[in-house]
Design a protein around this motif. Structure first.
Motif, PDB file in Angstrom:
ATOM      1  N   ALA A 198      24.531  79.141  59.165  1.00 20.61           N
ATOM      2  CA  ALA A 198      25.076  80.424  58.725  1.00 20.61           C
ATOM      3  C   ALA A 198      25.429  81.305  59.907  1.00 20.61           C
ATOM      4  O   ALA A 198      24.882  81.153  61.012  1.00 20.61           O
ATOM      5  CB  ALA A 198      24.069  81.162  57.839  1.00 20.61           C
ATOM      6  N   VAL A 199      26.337  82.207  59.650  1.00 23.38           N
ATOM      7  CA  VAL A 199      26.571  83.366  60.509  1.00 23.38           C
ATOM      8  C   VAL A 199      25.987  84.563  59.785  1.00 23.38           C
ATOM      9  O   VAL A 199      26.342  84.840  58.630  1.00 23.38           O
ATOM     10  CB  VAL A 199      28.073  83.598  60.766  1.00 23.38           C
ATOM     11  CG1 VAL A 199      28.285  84.907  61.540  1.00 23.38           C
ATOM     12  CG2 VAL A 199      28.678  82.433  61.524  1.00 23.38           C
ATOM     13  N   MET A 200      25.066  85.260  60.441  1.00 21.40           N
ATOM     14  CA  MET A 200      24.475  86.456  59.843  1.00 21.40           C
ATOM     15  C   MET A 200      24.893  87.674  60.653  1.00 21.40           C
ATOM     16  O   MET A 200      24.686  87.732  61.864  1.00 21.40           O
ATOM     17  CB  MET A 200      22.951  86.364  59.778  1.00 21.40           C
ATOM     18  CG  MET A 200      22.316  87.581  59.115  1.00 21.40           C
ATOM     19  SD  MET A 200      20.653  87.288  58.470  1.00 21.40           S
ATOM     20  CE  MET A 200      19.770  86.895  59.972  1.00 21.40           C
ATOM     21  N   GLU A 223      36.595  82.981  57.192  1.00 21.06           N
ATOM     22  CA  GLU A 223      37.430  81.775  57.328  1.00 21.06           C
ATOM     23  C   GLU A 223      36.737  80.679  58.130  1.00 21.06           C
ATOM     24  O   GLU A 223      36.753  79.506  57.741  1.00 21.06           O
ATOM     25  CB  GLU A 223      38.757  82.153  57.993  1.00 21.06           C
ATOM     26  CG  GLU A 223      39.654  83.019  57.123  1.00 21.06           C
ATOM     27  CD  GLU A 223      40.808  83.608  57.902  1.00 21.06           C
ATOM     28  OE1 GLU A 223      40.945  83.268  59.107  1.00 21.06           O
ATOM     29  OE2 GLU A 223      41.565  84.420  57.334  1.00 21.06           O
ATOM     30  N   ILE A 224      36.108  81.043  59.247  1.00 22.79           N
ATOM     31  CA  ILE A 224      35.536  80.005  60.101  1.00 22.79           C
ATOM     32  C   ILE A 224      34.279  79.409  59.481  1.00 22.79           C
ATOM     33  O   ILE A 224      34.004  78.205  59.645  1.00 22.79           O
ATOM     34  CB  ILE A 224      35.265  80.536  61.535  1.00 22.79           C
ATOM     35  CG1 ILE A 224      35.091  79.349  62.500  1.00 22.79           C
ATOM     36  CG2 ILE A 224      34.048  81.465  61.575  1.00 22.79           C
ATOM     37  CD1 ILE A 224      35.117  79.743  63.962  1.00 22.79           C
ATOM     38  N   THR A 225      33.501  80.195  58.735  1.00 22.54           N
ATOM     39  CA  THR A 225      32.339  79.621  58.049  1.00 22.54           C
ATOM     40  C   THR A 225      32.787  78.687  56.932  1.00 22.54           C
ATOM     41  O   THR A 225      32.196  77.614  56.736  1.00 22.54           O
ATOM     42  CB  THR A 225      31.421  80.723  57.504  1.00 22.54           C
ATOM     43  OG1 THR A 225      32.185  81.684  56.753  1.00 22.54           O
ATOM     44  CG2 THR A 225      30.690  81.436  58.637  1.00 22.54           C
ATOM     45  N   ASP A 226      33.818  79.080  56.207  1.00 21.69           N
ATOM     46  CA  ASP A 226      34.357  78.181  55.175  1.00 21.69           C
ATOM     47  C   ASP A 226      34.849  76.873  55.787  1.00 21.69           C
ATOM     48  O   ASP A 226      34.618  75.777  55.257  1.00 21.69           O
ATOM     49  CB  ASP A 226      35.503  78.856  54.422  1.00 21.69           C
ATOM     50  CG  ASP A 226      35.028  79.904  53.437  1.00 21.69           C
ATOM     51  OD1 ASP A 226      33.828  79.884  53.077  1.00 21.69           O
ATOM     52  OD2 ASP A 226      35.850  80.751  53.021  1.00 21.69           O
ATOM     53  N   GLU A 227      35.531  76.985  56.900  1.00 25.11           N
ATOM     54  CA  GLU A 227      36.098  75.811  57.567  1.00 25.11           C
ATOM     55  C   GLU A 227      35.031  74.810  57.976  1.00 25.11           C
ATOM     56  O   GLU A 227      35.236  73.590  57.909  1.00 25.11           O
ATOM     57  CB  GLU A 227      36.892  76.262  58.785  1.00 25.11           C
ATOM     58  CG  GLU A 227      37.509  75.137  59.604  1.00 25.11           C
ATOM     59  CD  GLU A 227      38.202  75.654  60.850  1.00 25.11           C
ATOM     60  OE1 GLU A 227      38.449  74.837  61.761  1.00 25.11           O
ATOM     61  OE2 GLU A 227      38.495  76.879  60.920  1.00 25.11           O
ATOM     62  N   HIS A 228      33.854  75.323  58.380  1.00 28.35           N
ATOM     63  CA  HIS A 228      32.800  74.451  58.899  1.00 28.35           C
ATOM     64  C   HIS A 228      31.676  74.206  57.893  1.00 28.35           C
ATOM     65  O   HIS A 228      30.671  73.563  58.242  1.00 28.35           O
ATOM     66  CB  HIS A 228      32.222  75.050  60.181  1.00 28.35           C
ATOM     67  CG  HIS A 228      33.154  74.963  61.356  1.00 28.35           C
ATOM     68  ND1 HIS A 228      33.156  73.893  62.229  1.00 28.35           N
ATOM     69  CD2 HIS A 228      34.131  75.806  61.779  1.00 28.35           C
ATOM     70  CE1 HIS A 228      34.079  74.085  63.155  1.00 28.35           C
ATOM     71  NE2 HIS A 228      34.689  75.242  62.907  1.00 28.35           N
ATOM     72  N   GLY A 229      31.812  74.678  56.677  1.00 33.64           N
ATOM     73  CA  GLY A 229      30.773  74.447  55.685  1.00 33.64           C
ATOM     74  C   GLY A 229      29.497  75.232  55.933  1.00 33.64           C
ATOM     75  O   GLY A 229      28.404  74.840  55.483  1.00 33.64           O
ATOM     76  N   SER A 230      29.608  76.337  56.661  1.00 34.60           N
ATOM     77  CA  SER A 230      28.465  77.223  56.915  1.00 34.60           C
ATOM     78  C   SER A 230      28.503  78.397  55.946  1.00 34.60           C
ATOM     79  O   SER A 230      29.518  78.655  55.294  1.00 34.60           O
ATOM     80  CB  SER A 230      28.508  77.740  58.359  1.00 34.60           C
ATOM     81  OG  SER A 230      28.562  76.673  59.281  1.00 34.60           O
TER      82      SER A 230
END
Length: 424
Positions: A198-200, A223-230
Protein backbone atom coordinates in the motif's frame (compact mmCIF):
# COMPACT_ATOMS: atom_id res chain seq x y z
CA UNK A 1 -0.20 36.45 34.14
CA UNK A 2 -0.10 34.12 37.15
CA UNK A 3 0.70 30.44 36.57
CA UNK A 4 1.47 29.20 40.08
CA UNK A 5 -1.07 26.39 40.01
CA UNK A 6 0.09 25.08 36.63
CA UNK A 7 3.69 25.14 37.81
CA UNK A 8 2.78 23.22 40.96
CA UNK A 9 0.76 20.66 39.01
CA UNK A 10 3.61 20.10 36.58
CA UNK A 11 6.00 19.63 39.48
CA UNK A 12 3.70 16.91 40.84
CA UNK A 13 3.30 15.35 37.37
CA UNK A 14 7.07 15.04 36.89
CA UNK A 15 7.19 12.70 39.88
CA UNK A 16 4.63 10.26 38.51
CA UNK A 17 4.57 10.57 34.67
CA UNK A 18 7.46 10.46 32.15
CA UNK A 19 8.20 14.06 31.25
CA UNK A 20 5.18 15.06 33.32
CA UNK A 21 2.77 14.33 30.47
CA UNK A 22 0.76 11.54 28.85
CA UNK A 23 1.53 12.57 25.27
CA UNK A 24 4.93 13.86 24.25
CA UNK A 25 3.79 16.96 22.32
CA UNK A 26 2.22 18.44 25.45
CA UNK A 27 5.68 18.94 26.90
CA UNK A 28 6.77 21.06 23.91
CA UNK A 29 5.63 24.15 25.82
CA UNK A 30 8.52 25.56 27.84
CA UNK A 31 9.34 25.73 30.64
CA UNK A 32 6.13 23.77 31.38
CA UNK A 33 2.61 23.46 29.97
CA UNK A 34 -0.35 25.23 31.47
CA UNK A 35 -3.02 22.91 32.91
CA UNK A 36 -6.57 23.41 31.65
CA UNK A 37 -9.42 23.44 34.14
CA UNK A 38 -12.33 23.73 31.73
CA UNK A 39 -13.44 24.82 28.26
CA UNK A 40 -15.95 27.48 27.27
CA UNK A 41 -17.09 27.59 23.61
CA UNK A 42 -13.91 28.58 21.73
CA UNK A 43 -11.90 29.27 24.89
CA UNK A 44 -10.12 27.38 27.67
CA UNK A 45 -9.57 28.45 31.28
CA UNK A 46 -6.44 27.19 32.99
CA UNK A 47 -5.80 26.14 36.59
CA UNK A 48 -4.90 29.73 37.52
CA UNK A 49 -8.06 31.21 36.01
CA UNK A 50 -6.40 32.57 32.85
CA UNK A 51 -8.66 32.52 29.79
CA UNK A 52 -7.31 31.84 26.27
CA UNK A 53 -8.85 31.75 22.82
CA UNK A 54 -8.28 28.10 21.94
CA UNK A 55 -7.23 27.27 18.38
CA UNK A 56 -5.90 23.84 19.38
CA UNK A 57 -9.31 22.28 20.01
CA UNK A 58 -7.86 19.13 21.54
CA UNK A 59 -5.56 18.86 18.48
CA UNK A 60 -8.59 18.60 16.22
CA UNK A 61 -11.46 16.53 17.62
CA UNK A 62 -13.62 19.42 18.89
CA UNK A 63 -15.48 20.48 15.75
CA UNK A 64 -18.31 21.90 17.88
CA UNK A 65 -16.13 23.59 20.48
CA UNK A 66 -16.04 23.01 24.22
CA UNK A 67 -19.73 23.61 24.93
CA UNK A 68 -21.63 20.84 23.24
CA UNK A 69 -25.11 21.68 21.91
CA UNK A 70 -27.97 20.42 24.05
CA UNK A 71 -28.94 17.61 21.68
CA UNK A 72 -25.37 16.33 21.51
CA UNK A 73 -24.94 16.49 25.27
CA UNK A 74 -28.25 14.70 25.81
CA UNK A 75 -27.28 11.83 23.51
CA UNK A 76 -23.98 11.37 25.30
CA UNK A 77 -25.52 11.53 28.75
CA UNK A 78 -28.25 9.06 27.89
CA UNK A 79 -25.78 6.43 26.77
CA UNK A 80 -23.47 7.09 29.73
CA UNK A 81 -26.35 6.78 32.20
CA UNK A 82 -27.48 3.44 30.79
CA UNK A 83 -24.14 1.79 31.51
CA UNK A 84 -20.49 2.40 30.63
CA UNK A 85 -19.95 -0.55 28.25
CA UNK A 86 -21.04 -4.14 27.72
CA UNK A 87 -18.69 -6.27 25.66
CA UNK A 88 -21.48 -6.85 23.14
CA UNK A 89 -22.67 -4.83 20.13
CA UNK A 90 -25.03 -1.88 20.59
CA UNK A 91 -27.43 -0.15 18.22
CA UNK A 92 -25.60 3.18 18.40
CA UNK A 93 -22.45 1.74 16.76
CA UNK A 94 -24.58 0.50 13.85
CA UNK A 95 -26.16 3.97 13.56
CA UNK A 96 -22.78 5.69 13.36
CA UNK A 97 -21.45 3.10 10.90
CA UNK A 98 -24.45 3.67 8.62
CA UNK A 99 -23.94 7.44 8.79
CA UNK A 100 -20.29 7.17 7.75
CA UNK A 101 -21.01 4.69 4.96
CA UNK A 102 -23.69 7.02 3.57
CA UNK A 103 -21.40 10.05 3.42
CA UNK A 104 -17.78 8.97 2.79
CA UNK A 105 -17.11 7.82 -0.81
CA UNK A 106 -14.54 5.13 -0.01
CA UNK A 107 -16.35 3.46 2.88
CA UNK A 108 -18.55 0.45 2.24
CA UNK A 109 -17.81 -1.14 5.61
CA UNK A 110 -16.16 0.23 8.74
CA UNK A 111 -14.48 -1.07 11.90
CA UNK A 112 -14.37 1.22 14.95
CA UNK A 113 -11.28 1.18 17.16
CA UNK A 114 -9.97 3.39 19.95
CA UNK A 115 -7.41 5.76 18.46
CA UNK A 116 -5.99 7.02 15.21
CA UNK A 117 -2.84 5.00 15.89
CA UNK A 118 -4.89 1.83 16.26
CA UNK A 119 -6.72 2.64 13.02
CA UNK A 120 -3.53 3.12 10.98
CA UNK A 121 -1.88 0.07 12.56
CA UNK A 122 -4.89 -2.01 11.56
CA UNK A 123 -4.88 -0.50 8.07
CA UNK A 124 -1.26 -1.54 7.48
CA UNK A 125 -1.93 -5.05 8.76
CA UNK A 126 -5.06 -5.34 6.62
CA UNK A 127 -3.26 -4.10 3.50
CA UNK A 128 -0.51 -6.67 4.01
CA UNK A 129 -2.99 -9.44 4.71
CA UNK A 130 -5.15 -8.60 1.69
CA UNK A 131 -2.29 -8.26 -0.80
CA UNK A 132 0.10 -10.85 0.62
CA UNK A 133 2.87 -8.22 0.42
CA UNK A 134 5.08 -6.62 3.07
CA UNK A 135 6.17 -3.10 2.16
CA UNK A 136 4.33 0.20 2.50
CA UNK A 137 5.13 3.63 1.10
CA UNK A 138 4.64 6.63 3.38
CA UNK A 139 5.42 10.34 3.06
CA UNK A 140 8.38 11.83 4.89
CA UNK A 141 6.97 13.96 7.70
CA UNK A 142 3.55 12.37 7.46
CA UNK A 143 2.25 11.19 10.80
CA UNK A 144 0.32 7.95 11.12
CA UNK A 145 0.38 7.54 14.87
CA UNK A 146 2.76 5.94 17.32
CA UNK A 147 3.12 2.65 15.44
CA UNK A 148 6.29 0.77 14.53
CA UNK A 149 5.58 0.50 10.79
CA UNK A 150 5.57 4.27 10.26
CA UNK A 151 8.08 5.49 12.85
CA UNK A 152 10.63 5.33 10.06
CA UNK A 153 12.89 7.87 8.38
CA UNK A 154 15.04 7.86 5.26
CA UNK A 155 14.27 7.38 1.58
CA UNK A 156 13.99 4.73 -1.12
CA UNK A 157 17.67 3.85 -0.78
CA UNK A 158 18.03 3.66 2.99
CA UNK A 159 15.66 3.57 5.96
CA UNK A 160 16.04 3.52 9.71
CA UNK A 161 13.72 3.68 12.73
CA UNK A 162 12.88 7.20 13.86
CA UNK A 163 12.31 5.99 17.42
CA UNK A 164 14.24 3.79 19.80
CA UNK A 165 12.50 0.47 20.27
CA UNK A 166 11.59 -0.02 16.60
CA UNK A 167 13.65 -2.90 15.10
CA UNK A 168 15.56 -2.23 11.89
CA UNK A 169 13.93 -5.37 10.49
CA UNK A 170 10.54 -3.68 10.86
CA UNK A 171 11.70 -0.36 9.41
CA UNK A 172 13.03 -2.08 6.31
CA UNK A 173 9.48 -2.81 5.17
CA UNK A 174 8.63 0.92 5.04
CA UNK A 175 9.65 3.25 2.20
CA UNK A 176 9.51 7.00 3.02
CA UNK A 177 9.21 9.39 0.07
CA UNK A 178 8.79 13.18 -0.04
CA UNK A 179 5.21 14.44 -0.26
CA UNK A 180 4.32 15.63 -3.79
CA UNK A 181 7.31 13.77 -5.30
CA UNK A 182 5.95 11.54 -8.07
CA UNK A 183 9.42 10.52 -9.23
CA UNK A 184 10.29 9.13 -5.79
CA UNK A 185 7.09 7.06 -5.77
CA UNK A 186 7.86 5.73 -9.25
CA UNK A 187 11.38 4.79 -8.13
CA UNK A 188 9.97 2.92 -5.13
CA UNK A 189 7.61 0.94 -7.34
CA UNK A 190 10.36 0.22 -9.87
CA UNK A 191 12.50 -1.31 -7.13
CA UNK A 192 9.87 -2.94 -4.92
CA UNK A 193 6.59 -2.93 -6.84
CA UNK A 194 5.93 -6.66 -6.43
CA UNK A 195 6.14 -6.34 -2.64
CA UNK A 196 4.37 -3.00 -2.01
CA UNK A 197 1.12 -3.63 -0.17
CA UNK A 198 0.00 0.00 0.00
CA UNK A 199 0.75 3.67 -0.26
CA UNK A 200 -0.44 5.44 2.87
CA UNK A 201 -0.73 9.21 2.79
CA UNK A 202 -2.52 12.05 4.46
CA UNK A 203 -4.60 13.90 1.84
CA UNK A 204 -3.03 17.06 3.27
CA UNK A 205 0.08 16.88 5.43
CA UNK A 206 -1.54 18.22 8.57
CA UNK A 207 0.83 17.25 11.34
CA UNK A 208 3.93 18.81 9.80
CA UNK A 209 2.80 22.35 9.27
CA UNK A 210 0.08 22.21 6.64
CA UNK A 211 1.22 21.10 3.19
CA UNK A 212 -1.26 20.88 0.30
CA UNK A 213 -0.93 18.29 -2.46
CA UNK A 214 0.06 19.42 -5.93
CA UNK A 215 -2.70 19.27 -8.50
CA UNK A 216 -3.00 15.70 -9.69
CA UNK A 217 -0.76 14.18 -6.99
CA UNK A 218 -3.48 12.01 -5.46
CA UNK A 219 -4.75 11.04 -8.92
CA UNK A 220 -1.22 9.86 -9.65
CA UNK A 221 -1.15 7.79 -6.46
CA UNK A 222 -4.49 6.26 -7.39
CA UNK A 223 -3.22 5.32 -10.85
CA UNK A 224 0.13 3.87 -9.82
CA UNK A 225 -1.33 1.76 -7.00
CA UNK A 226 -3.96 0.39 -9.38
CA UNK A 227 -1.26 -0.37 -11.93
CA UNK A 228 0.78 -2.39 -9.44
CA UNK A 229 -2.04 -4.07 -7.53
CA UNK A 230 -1.31 -2.11 -4.34
CA UNK A 231 -3.81 -0.37 -2.09
CA UNK A 232 -4.18 3.38 -1.61
CA UNK A 233 -4.80 4.35 2.01
CA UNK A 234 -5.90 7.85 2.98
CA UNK A 235 -5.13 8.71 6.59
CA UNK A 236 -7.98 11.09 7.38
CA UNK A 237 -7.52 11.05 11.14
CA UNK A 238 -7.05 14.83 11.00
CA UNK A 239 -8.86 15.81 7.80
CA UNK A 240 -11.81 13.45 8.21
CA UNK A 241 -15.11 15.33 8.73
CA UNK A 242 -13.17 18.59 8.86
CA UNK A 243 -11.92 19.11 5.29
CA UNK A 244 -14.60 18.53 2.68
CA UNK A 245 -17.42 18.37 5.23
CA UNK A 246 -19.18 15.05 5.70
CA UNK A 247 -17.51 13.60 2.60
CA UNK A 248 -14.05 14.24 4.08
CA UNK A 249 -10.98 15.36 2.13
CA UNK A 250 -11.29 12.55 -0.40
CA UNK A 251 -14.54 14.08 -1.68
CA UNK A 252 -12.81 17.46 -1.99
CA UNK A 253 -9.99 15.98 -4.08
CA UNK A 254 -12.23 13.63 -6.04
CA UNK A 255 -10.03 10.60 -5.38
CA UNK A 256 -11.41 7.45 -3.76
CA UNK A 257 -8.87 5.40 -1.79
CA UNK A 258 -9.20 1.70 -1.04
CA UNK A 259 -9.02 2.24 2.72
CA UNK A 260 -9.49 5.29 4.94
CA UNK A 261 -8.50 5.78 8.56
CA UNK A 262 -10.38 8.11 10.90
CA UNK A 263 -10.07 9.57 14.38
CA UNK A 264 -10.65 12.88 16.19
CA UNK A 265 -13.93 14.39 14.89
CA UNK A 266 -15.59 11.01 14.29
CA UNK A 267 -15.64 10.51 18.08
CA UNK A 268 -16.95 13.94 19.02
CA UNK A 269 -14.13 14.56 21.50
CA UNK A 270 -13.99 11.05 22.98
CA UNK A 271 -11.25 8.44 22.32
CA UNK A 272 -11.85 6.90 18.90
CA UNK A 273 -10.42 5.59 15.67
CA UNK A 274 -11.92 3.84 12.68
CA UNK A 275 -10.91 2.00 9.54
CA UNK A 276 -13.20 1.87 6.52
CA UNK A 277 -13.03 0.89 2.90
CA UNK A 278 -14.13 -1.44 0.14
CA UNK A 279 -16.23 -4.32 1.42
CA UNK A 280 -14.08 -7.03 -0.17
CA UNK A 281 -11.02 -5.68 1.65
CA UNK A 282 -12.73 -5.00 4.97
CA UNK A 283 -14.15 -8.53 4.98
CA UNK A 284 -10.59 -9.78 5.45
CA UNK A 285 -10.76 -8.57 9.06
CA UNK A 286 -11.61 -11.12 11.73
CA UNK A 287 -14.06 -12.71 12.26
CA UNK A 288 -14.91 -12.60 8.53
CA UNK A 289 -11.32 -13.10 7.39
CA UNK A 290 -7.80 -14.05 8.50
CA UNK A 291 -6.51 -10.58 9.54
CA UNK A 292 -6.86 -10.37 13.30
CA UNK A 293 -8.18 -7.18 14.87
CA UNK A 294 -10.07 -6.77 18.15
CA UNK A 295 -10.47 -4.38 21.08
CA UNK A 296 -12.31 -4.39 24.40
CA UNK A 297 -13.40 -0.77 24.09
CA UNK A 298 -13.96 -0.68 20.32
CA UNK A 299 -17.35 0.77 19.43
CA UNK A 300 -17.74 2.15 22.96
CA UNK A 301 -21.37 3.30 23.22
CA UNK A 302 -20.62 6.70 24.75
CA UNK A 303 -18.04 7.48 22.07
CA UNK A 304 -20.37 6.24 19.33
CA UNK A 305 -23.13 8.50 20.66
CA UNK A 306 -20.78 11.49 20.80
CA UNK A 307 -19.62 10.89 17.23
CA UNK A 308 -23.09 10.35 15.79
CA UNK A 309 -24.66 13.32 17.57
CA UNK A 310 -21.76 15.56 16.54
CA UNK A 311 -21.97 14.63 12.86
CA UNK A 312 -25.76 14.80 12.77
CA UNK A 313 -25.67 18.24 14.39
CA UNK A 314 -23.04 19.38 11.90
CA UNK A 315 -25.21 18.18 9.01
CA UNK A 316 -28.33 19.94 10.27
CA UNK A 317 -26.95 23.25 11.53
CA UNK A 318 -24.57 24.66 8.88
CA UNK A 319 -21.58 23.94 11.11
CA UNK A 320 -19.23 23.65 8.15
CA UNK A 321 -20.36 26.98 6.73
CA UNK A 322 -19.60 28.61 10.09
CA UNK A 323 -16.16 27.10 10.71
CA UNK A 324 -15.01 27.40 7.08
CA UNK A 325 -16.09 31.04 6.89
CA UNK A 326 -14.12 31.86 10.05
CA UNK A 327 -11.19 29.86 8.64
CA UNK A 328 -11.28 31.98 5.48
CA UNK A 329 -11.37 35.16 7.56
CA UNK A 330 -8.40 34.02 9.64
CA UNK A 331 -6.29 33.04 6.65
CA UNK A 332 -7.16 36.21 4.75
CA UNK A 333 -6.34 38.41 7.72
CA UNK A 334 -3.14 36.51 8.42
CA UNK A 335 -2.07 36.80 4.79
CA UNK A 336 -2.42 40.59 5.01
CA UNK A 337 -0.44 40.72 8.25
CA UNK A 338 2.31 38.46 6.92
CA UNK A 339 2.58 40.43 3.66
CA UNK A 340 3.07 43.61 5.67
CA UNK A 341 5.22 42.41 8.56
CA UNK A 342 6.89 39.12 7.59
CA UNK A 343 6.73 38.54 3.82
CA UNK A 344 9.11 35.60 4.10
CA UNK A 345 6.41 33.65 6.01
CA UNK A 346 3.45 31.83 4.46
CA UNK A 347 -0.15 31.21 5.52
CA UNK A 348 -1.38 27.65 5.05
CA UNK A 349 -4.62 25.78 5.50
CA UNK A 350 -8.06 25.11 4.12
CA UNK A 351 -11.63 24.97 5.46
CA UNK A 352 -11.30 25.07 9.28
CA UNK A 353 -7.53 24.47 9.45
CA UNK A 354 -4.89 27.20 9.51
CA UNK A 355 -1.24 27.89 10.29
CA UNK A 356 1.43 30.49 9.70
CA UNK A 357 4.60 28.70 8.56
CA UNK A 358 7.79 30.57 9.40
CA UNK A 359 9.33 29.88 5.99
CA UNK A 360 12.42 31.81 4.95
CA UNK A 361 11.54 32.69 1.36
CA UNK A 362 7.79 33.33 1.20
CA UNK A 363 7.22 30.10 -0.73
CA UNK A 364 4.50 27.73 0.44
CA UNK A 365 6.04 24.43 1.57
CA UNK A 366 5.78 21.53 -0.88
CA UNK A 367 6.90 18.79 1.51
CA UNK A 368 7.94 18.14 5.08
CA UNK A 369 11.55 19.18 4.48
CA UNK A 370 10.39 22.68 3.55
CA UNK A 371 8.57 22.97 6.88
CA UNK A 372 11.50 21.54 8.83
CA UNK A 373 13.74 24.18 7.25
CA UNK A 374 11.48 26.96 8.52
CA UNK A 375 12.26 28.96 11.67
CA UNK A 376 10.80 26.30 13.94
CA UNK A 377 12.77 27.32 17.02
CA UNK A 378 11.63 30.94 16.74
CA UNK A 379 8.04 29.76 16.41
CA UNK A 380 8.21 27.66 19.58
CA UNK A 381 10.62 29.58 21.80
CA UNK A 382 9.59 33.17 21.03
CA UNK A 383 6.38 33.49 19.03
CA UNK A 384 4.26 30.93 20.92
CA UNK A 385 4.92 32.64 24.25
CA UNK A 386 4.11 36.06 22.81
CA UNK A 387 0.74 34.75 21.65
CA UNK A 388 0.06 33.11 25.02
CA UNK A 389 0.83 36.39 26.76
CA UNK A 390 -1.98 37.91 24.65
CA UNK A 391 -4.30 35.08 25.76
CA UNK A 392 -4.25 33.15 22.47
CA UNK A 393 -3.55 29.42 22.68
CA UNK A 394 -1.87 28.03 19.55
CA UNK A 395 -0.60 24.51 18.90
CA UNK A 396 2.53 23.62 20.77
CA UNK A 397 5.01 23.81 17.90
CA UNK A 398 5.43 24.80 14.25
CA UNK A 399 4.28 21.40 13.07
CA UNK A 400 0.89 20.84 14.72
CA UNK A 401 -2.18 22.16 12.91
CA UNK A 402 -4.68 24.68 14.34
CA UNK A 403 -8.44 24.38 14.12
CA UNK A 404 -11.59 26.49 14.06
CA UNK A 405 -14.67 25.25 15.93
CA UNK A 406 -18.38 26.01 15.95
CA UNK A 407 -17.79 27.66 19.32
CA UNK A 408 -15.55 30.36 17.84
CA UNK A 409 -16.83 33.79 16.88
CA UNK A 410 -15.82 36.63 14.60
CA UNK A 411 -14.72 38.48 17.74
CA UNK A 412 -12.31 35.63 18.49
CA UNK A 413 -10.91 35.94 14.96
CA UNK A 414 -10.42 39.70 15.25
CA UNK A 415 -8.76 39.43 18.66
CA UNK A 416 -6.46 36.71 17.35
CA UNK A 417 -5.45 38.73 14.30
CA UNK A 418 -4.54 41.66 16.55
CA UNK A 419 -2.40 39.32 18.64
CA UNK A 420 -0.60 38.10 15.51
CA UNK A 421 0.11 41.72 14.53
CA UNK A 422 1.86 42.33 17.83
CA UNK A 423 3.66 38.98 17.97
CA UNK A 424 5.01 39.11 14.40
Amino acid sequence: MNDDNSRALYDRALSVMPGGVNSAVRAAIEPYPFFVQKGDRGHVIDADGNRYIDWVMGLGPLLLGHNLPESVQAGIQQNASEGPMYGTPTEIEVDLAEFVVRHVPSVEKIRFVNSGTEATTSAVRLARGYTGRNKIIVNQGGYHGAQDSTLVEGDVESVAPSSAGVPQSVAEHTIPVPFNDEDAVREAFEKHGDDIAAVMTEPILANYGIVDPDDGYHDFLREITDEHGSLLIFDEVITGFRVGGLGCAQSEFGVTPDLTTFGKVIGGGFPVGALGGRAEIMEQLAPSGPVFQAGTFSGHPVTMAAGLETLQFAAANNVYDHVNTLGDQLRSGLADIVADQAPEYTVAGTDSMFKVIFTRDGEAPKNAADVKNAETDRWRRVFWGQMKAQEVFLSQNQFECQFVSYGHTEADVEETLEAYKHAL
